[in-house]
Design a protein around this motif. Structure first.
Motif, mmCIF file in Angstrom:
data_model
loop_
_atom_site.group_PDB
_atom_site.id
_atom_site.type_symbol
_atom_site.label_atom_id
_atom_site.label_comp_id
_atom_site.label_asym_id
_atom_site.label_seq_id
_atom_site.Cartn_x
_atom_site.Cartn_y
_atom_site.Cartn_z
ATOM 1 N N PRO A 114 0.766 -1.355 -0.128
ATOM 2 C CA PRO A 114 -0.279 -0.068 -0.139
ATOM 3 C C PRO A 114 0.757 1.275 0.271
ATOM 4 O O PRO A 114 0.443 2.309 -0.690
ATOM 5 N N TRP A 115 1.879 1.156 0.672
ATOM 6 C CA TRP A 115 2.914 2.390 0.502
ATOM 7 C C TRP A 115 3.512 2.577 -0.868
ATOM 8 O O TRP A 115 3.275 3.912 -1.278
ATOM 9 N N GLU A 128 1.716 1.600 -3.431
ATOM 10 C CA GLU A 128 0.696 2.147 -4.330
ATOM 11 C C GLU A 128 0.365 3.730 -4.148
ATOM 12 O O GLU A 128 0.019 4.217 -5.075
ATOM 13 N N GLU A 129 0.461 4.173 -2.800
ATOM 14 C CA GLU A 129 0.186 5.495 -2.658
ATOM 15 C C GLU A 129 1.063 6.535 -3.207
ATOM 16 O O GLU A 129 0.598 7.476 -3.734
ATOM 17 N N ARG A 130 2.328 6.158 -3.458
ATOM 18 C CA ARG A 130 3.337 7.013 -3.711
ATOM 19 C C ARG A 130 3.744 6.761 -5.408
ATOM 20 O O ARG A 130 3.917 7.813 -5.980
ATOM 21 N N SER A 144 -9.227 5.838 -10.689
ATOM 22 C CA SER A 144 -9.902 5.488 -9.393
ATOM 23 C C SER A 144 -11.410 6.070 -9.380
ATOM 24 O O SER A 144 -11.527 6.995 -10.197
#
Length: 159
Positions: free
Chosen positions: A38-39, A41-43, A157
């Motif tokens: 997730p880290w 994917e977020e960045r 998204s």
């Protein structure tokens, strides 16, 4: 963006020690998958997160992480989209310019050398000058668009 070739038997040594005591580079543990992916994917987006998922699917994992003061600061994968390929790799924007990316690159390429590879391919290179300086990578002629040519576009998204 072209692919680049790296001679793993000619890697420079000893650069990770320049990072200082607050930064550590190590292979990620399988149990850290739900923190790291997730880290990423977020960045860096869904495509790189997907490749990181694949890096966690082998034992040992094929993903290295950088920790700065115990917090996730960056990552580097290898052998995920194709065997012998390095990447993706990324460092948190606030921590760039400190040598973390280069240390991750060297750690991941060293793991590939230890696994028996003589060469590595860096696919779809963005900062070619960085790779040339850091590890002597050279451009592979006629390698654009390369292995990523027919890849599906990332999902938008909210769709």
């Amino acid at each position: 963006m072209p692919d680049m070739l790296v001679r793993l038997y000619a890697l420079p040594e000893g650069r990770a020690s320049r990072l200082g005591p607050d930064v550590a580079i190590r292979r990620a543990l399988a149990a850290e998958r739900r923190i790291v992916v997730p880290w990423i994917e977020e960045r860096f987006g869904t495509l790189w997160a997907g490749e990181a998922e694949a890096a966690f699917s082998s034992t040992p994992t094929r993903i290295h992480v950088a920790l700065c003061k115990g917090e996730l600061a960056g990552f580097a994968c290898h052998d995920v989209t194709a065997l012998g390929f390095f990447g993706p790799t990324g460092v948190d924007q606030a921590l760039r310019g400190r040598g973390i990316g280069e240390a991750l690159l060297l750690e991941s390429l060293s793991a590939m050398r230890a696994a028996g590879y003589a060469y590595a391919i860096i696919g779809g290179v963005g900062p070619a000058e960085f790779y040339a300086r850091a590890v002597g990578a050279v451009e592979i002629p006629d390698s654009t668009p390369g292995i990523y040519a027919d890849m599906l576009p990332p999902e938008e998204s909210g769709s």
